[in-house]
Design a protein around this motif. Sequence first.
Motif, PDB file in Angstrom:
ATOM      1  N   GLU B 111      74.288  88.633 -46.009  1.00 19.21           N
ATOM      2  CA  GLU B 111      74.687  89.079 -47.352  1.00 19.21           C
ATOM      3  C   GLU B 111      74.040  90.408 -47.699  1.00 19.21           C
ATOM      4  O   GLU B 111      74.605  91.220 -48.418  1.00 19.21           O
ATOM      5  CB  GLU B 111      74.289  88.037 -48.390  1.00 19.21           C
ATOM      6  N   GLY B 112      72.838  90.631 -47.162  1.00 19.96           N
ATOM      7  CA  GLY B 112      72.122  91.892 -47.428  1.00 19.96           C
ATOM      8  C   GLY B 112      72.469  92.990 -46.424  1.00 19.96           C
ATOM      9  O   GLY B 112      71.795  94.030 -46.397  1.00 19.96           O
ATOM     10  N   GLY B 113      73.486  92.770 -45.597  1.00 18.56           N
ATOM     11  CA  GLY B 113      73.932  93.795 -44.647  1.00 18.56           C
ATOM     12  C   GLY B 113      73.058  93.896 -43.403  1.00 18.56           C
ATOM     13  O   GLY B 113      73.130  94.882 -42.667  1.00 18.56           O
ATOM     14  N   LYS B 114      72.229  92.879 -43.152  1.00 17.58           N
ATOM     15  CA  LYS B 114      71.360  92.892 -41.965  1.00 17.58           C
ATOM     16  C   LYS B 114      71.922  91.942 -40.898  1.00 17.58           C
ATOM     17  O   LYS B 114      72.619  90.998 -41.217  1.00 17.58           O
ATOM     18  CB  LYS B 114      69.938  92.472 -42.340  1.00 17.58           C
ATOM     19  N   THR B 115      71.579  92.238 -39.653  1.00 23.80           N
ATOM     20  CA  THR B 115      72.088  91.419 -38.550  1.00 23.80           C
ATOM     21  C   THR B 115      70.982  90.525 -37.994  1.00 23.80           C
ATOM     22  O   THR B 115      69.935  91.038 -37.579  1.00 23.80           O
ATOM     23  CB  THR B 115      72.593  92.330 -37.408  1.00 23.80           C
ATOM     24  N   PRO B 116      71.209  89.196 -37.953  1.00 23.68           N
ATOM     25  CA  PRO B 116      70.188  88.327 -37.323  1.00 23.68           C
ATOM     26  C   PRO B 116      70.289  88.396 -35.797  1.00 23.68           C
ATOM     27  O   PRO B 116      71.395  88.427 -35.256  1.00 23.68           O
ATOM     28  CB  PRO B 116      70.538  86.928 -37.828  1.00 23.68           C
ATOM     29  N   VAL B 117      69.145  88.454 -35.154  1.00 25.30           N
ATOM     30  CA  VAL B 117      69.093  88.439 -33.683  1.00 25.30           C
ATOM     31  C   VAL B 117      68.343  87.162 -33.321  1.00 25.30           C
ATOM     32  O   VAL B 117      67.179  86.997 -33.692  1.00 25.30           O
ATOM     33  CB  VAL B 117      68.344  89.687 -33.146  1.00 25.30           C
ATOM     34  N   TRP B 118      69.039  86.258 -32.613  1.00 28.86           N
ATOM     35  CA  TRP B 118      68.502  84.907 -32.433  1.00 28.86           C
ATOM     36  C   TRP B 118      67.590  84.759 -31.218  1.00 28.86           C
ATOM     37  O   TRP B 118      67.930  85.201 -30.126  1.00 28.86           O
ATOM     38  CB  TRP B 118      69.638  83.902 -32.297  1.00 28.86           C
ATOM     39  N   PHE B 119      66.466  84.105 -31.450  1.00 30.77           N
ATOM     40  CA  PHE B 119      65.567  83.646 -30.381  1.00 30.77           C
ATOM     41  C   PHE B 119      65.276  82.181 -30.717  1.00 30.77           C
ATOM     42  O   PHE B 119      65.094  81.859 -31.894  1.00 30.77           O
ATOM     43  CB  PHE B 119      64.229  84.394 -30.387  1.00 30.77           C
ATOM     44  N   ALA B 120      65.241  81.317 -29.704  1.00 30.92           N
ATOM     45  CA  ALA B 120      64.926  79.910 -30.002  1.00 30.92           C
ATOM     46  C   ALA B 120      64.143  79.281 -28.866  1.00 30.92           C
ATOM     47  O   ALA B 120      64.371  79.576 -27.698  1.00 30.92           O
ATOM     48  CB  ALA B 120      66.209  79.123 -30.251  1.00 30.92           C
ATOM     49  N   THR B 121      63.208  78.418 -29.233  1.00 30.70           N
ATOM     50  CA  THR B 121      62.494  77.620 -28.232  1.00 30.70           C
ATOM     51  C   THR B 121      62.912  76.162 -28.433  1.00 30.70           C
ATOM     52  O   THR B 121      63.153  75.744 -29.561  1.00 30.70           O
ATOM     53  CB  THR B 121      60.966  77.724 -28.358  1.00 30.70           C
ATOM     54  N   GLY B 122      63.004  75.413 -27.351  1.00 29.20           N
ATOM     55  CA  GLY B 122      63.390  74.000 -27.433  1.00 29.20           C
ATOM     56  C   GLY B 122      64.892  73.839 -27.248  1.00 29.20           C
ATOM     57  O   GLY B 122      65.670  74.584 -27.834  1.00 29.20           O
ATOM     58  N   ARG B 123      65.278  72.847 -26.443  1.00 27.96           N
ATOM     59  CA  ARG B 123      66.706  72.642 -26.127  1.00 27.96           C
ATOM     60  C   ARG B 123      67.525  72.363 -27.376  1.00 27.96           C
ATOM     61  O   ARG B 123      68.674  72.787 -27.470  1.00 27.96           O
ATOM     62  CB  ARG B 123      66.874  71.474 -25.148  1.00 27.96           C
ATOM     63  N   ARG B 124      66.953  71.657 -28.335  1.00 26.53           N
ATOM     64  CA  ARG B 124      67.702  71.304 -29.542  1.00 26.53           C
ATOM     65  C   ARG B 124      68.118  72.551 -30.323  1.00 26.53           C
ATOM     66  O   ARG B 124      69.248  72.681 -30.755  1.00 26.53           O
ATOM     67  CB  ARG B 124      66.864  70.390 -30.446  1.00 26.53           C
ATOM     68  N   GLY B 125      67.184  73.471 -30.488  1.00 28.08           N
ATOM     69  CA  GLY B 125      67.474  74.699 -31.222  1.00 28.08           C
ATOM     70  C   GLY B 125      68.440  75.584 -30.449  1.00 28.08           C
ATOM     71  O   GLY B 125      69.402  76.115 -31.010  1.00 28.08           O
ATOM     72  N   VAL B 126      68.203  75.697 -29.131  1.00 24.14           N
ATOM     73  CA  VAL B 126      69.042  76.565 -28.296  1.00 24.14           C
ATOM     74  C   VAL B 126      70.488  76.072 -28.326  1.00 24.14           C
ATOM     75  O   VAL B 126      71.424  76.848 -28.569  1.00 24.14           O
ATOM     76  CB  VAL B 126      68.496  76.588 -26.839  1.00 24.14           C
ATOM     77  N   SER B 127      70.682  74.750 -28.121  1.00 18.95           N
ATOM     78  CA  SER B 127      72.057  74.247 -28.064  1.00 18.95           C
ATOM     79  C   SER B 127      72.721  74.328 -29.434  1.00 18.95           C
ATOM     80  O   SER B 127      73.903  74.653 -29.539  1.00 18.95           O
ATOM     81  CB  SER B 127      72.093  72.822 -27.525  1.00 18.95           C
ATOM     82  N   SER B 128      71.961  74.077 -30.481  1.00 13.30           N
ATOM     83  CA  SER B 128      72.555  74.086 -31.810  1.00 13.30           C
ATOM     84  C   SER B 128      72.974  75.494 -32.243  1.00 13.30           C
ATOM     85  O   SER B 128      74.041  75.677 -32.833  1.00 13.30           O
ATOM     86  CB  SER B 128      71.548  73.497 -32.792  1.00 13.30           C
ATOM     87  N   ILE B 129      72.145  76.467 -31.950  1.00 13.70           N
ATOM     88  CA  ILE B 129      72.471  77.851 -32.335  1.00 13.70           C
ATOM     89  C   ILE B 129      73.661  78.357 -31.509  1.00 13.70           C
ATOM     90  O   ILE B 129      74.566  78.999 -32.041  1.00 13.70           O
ATOM     91  CB  ILE B 129      71.231  78.774 -32.156  1.00 13.70           C
ATOM     92  N   SER B 130      73.686  78.022 -30.212  1.00 12.53           N
ATOM     93  CA  SER B 130      74.811  78.423 -29.357  1.00 12.53           C
ATOM     94  C   SER B 130      76.098  77.735 -29.811  1.00 12.53           C
ATOM     95  O   SER B 130      77.157  78.354 -29.852  1.00 12.53           O
ATOM     96  CB  SER B 130      74.562  78.041 -27.901  1.00 12.53           C
ATOM     97  N   PHE B 131      76.001  76.450 -30.157  1.00 14.81           N
ATOM     98  CA  PHE B 131      77.169  75.678 -30.590  1.00 14.81           C
ATOM     99  C   PHE B 131      77.819  76.304 -31.830  1.00 14.81           C
ATOM    100  O   PHE B 131      79.037  76.239 -32.004  1.00 14.81           O
ATOM    101  CB  PHE B 131      76.727  74.240 -30.897  1.00 14.81           C
ATOM    102  N   ARG B 132      77.000  76.933 -32.668  1.00 18.25           N
ATOM    103  CA  ARG B 132      77.535  77.578 -33.871  1.00 18.25           C
ATOM    104  C   ARG B 132      78.160  78.938 -33.556  1.00 18.25           C
ATOM    105  O   ARG B 132      78.529  79.682 -34.448  1.00 18.25           O
ATOM    106  CB  ARG B 132      76.428  77.746 -34.915  1.00 18.25           C
ATOM    107  N   GLY B 133      78.199  79.284 -32.278  1.00 19.80           N
ATOM    108  CA  GLY B 133      78.852  80.535 -31.871  1.00 19.80           C
ATOM    109  C   GLY B 133      77.960  81.761 -31.949  1.00 19.80           C
ATOM    110  O   GLY B 133      78.450  82.895 -31.947  1.00 19.80           O
ATOM    111  N   ASN B 134      76.632  81.549 -32.009  1.00 20.47           N
ATOM    112  CA  ASN B 134      75.713  82.692 -32.065  1.00 20.47           C
ATOM    113  C   ASN B 134      75.186  83.004 -30.669  1.00 20.47           C
ATOM    114  O   ASN B 134      74.916  82.088 -29.887  1.00 20.47           O
ATOM    115  CB  ASN B 134      74.519  82.376 -32.971  1.00 20.47           C
TER     116      ASN B 134
END
Lengths: 136, 302
Positions: B111-134
């Motif tokens: 909303e503020g015009g910034k781009t999130p760049v994703w990093f994740a540790t743990g299979r749960r976070g990695v799969s969930s963020i990827s599943f959302r198309g990120n």
Amino acid sequence: MAHSKFPLEVLTPEGEVFSGEVEMVSTFTGVGSISLLAGHEALLATLVPTELRIYRTEDDVLRFAQAEGYIQFADNRALLLVEEAIPPDQLDRSVYETKLTESRHTLQQAPEDSEEHARALRDIRRYEAFLSVAAA
Amino acid sequence: MASQRDVRNKIASVKNIQKITRAMEMVAAARLRRAEQRIEALRPYADGMRRMARQAAIAAGSQAERQPLLAEHDTVSNVGLLLVTGDRGLAGGFNSQIIRAGVRLAAELGEGGKTPVWFATGRRGVSSISFRGNELTGAYTGFSDRPGYADARTIADDVMTGYVDGKLDRVELIYNSYISPLTQRVTREVLLPISQAIGDAEPDEQERDDATDERPPQPVEYEPDPQTILQRLVPDYIEVSIYRALVESAAGFYGAQMTAMRSASDNAGEIITDYTLQMNRARQAEITQEIMEVVAGAEGLS
């Protein structure tokens, strides 16, 4: 002659290595060797791998193989944060000799300005210092 | 109404589940104690590191800005979000609360015009963020149970390189900090720029004492000098901050799993009680039926 004492804490990420009143602590900063007595002026310094000596009294000295870290002296209190601090009797020479050989090999393989090269160089200094403490 | 045999089978299967959840609760409790010891051992070191970084940063002043890792970027476009989750589930809302907090923060950034760049540790976070198309710039798995300092160093290297190369303008860390076996608090910390990281951190007891000290400040000797100390301290501070988040999260995971499994065992106990009651009723109904048939038969003969 007995010196007055001051509190010293030596901490690593794995926990406290030493905490108590000491007469003197002796180590090596990025500039050179240093010995702190009670009443030393406030100090913040980087530490390089060396033998750390903690003088509880003149005759009661604790020795540790000390890795890289930092020392802060303020309000007549000393705090040492080091990555590792191992008593000489717990140093396994063969383990560190193997690690030293591996790090030397990495140093030769890694590009000169890479992070891997810098880390291998740091590791070599650390393992050489640890082995010299084990030999002493 | 279900037959006695059906209800007996259900009771047996719920008892088996209860045995598993009880065993998981006990395993989590044993591992929690070790994880608690690790976090208690690390906290004073991490606090000391922050105090020293703050002291060196104040002494270095504007000179610190000359180092790429220490400089604050003029504009903030790309924000690194490092989510610390577990490799496994069955721990209540432990993982989902971190993912929710990350997704919410990403929406605010968007909303503020910034781009999130994703990093994740743990299979749960990695799969969930990827599943959302990120797209994940950094995915680190396989060590959430017992993180090592080398794991933190790998992650720290990636985010610091991204910051120095200008691919990241800010880095934030979201993890479950360990309060007690029953409570894990979602914690959001700025890792970079370092001025915000050490400035935003809450002062500890010693810093509060120092702040109320009315004596004139002592002159401080720096070896070699504040800028060089800071240059070495900052990567170490970032590594320790990430390591602390990993260790806090590991302890939090076992606390959450222990609580979730205890609750599952209690629920299984309630279900067994209900089924036992149901089975007794079914048995009673069958007995009553048989008696009625015997009585009816006897009446028919007389």
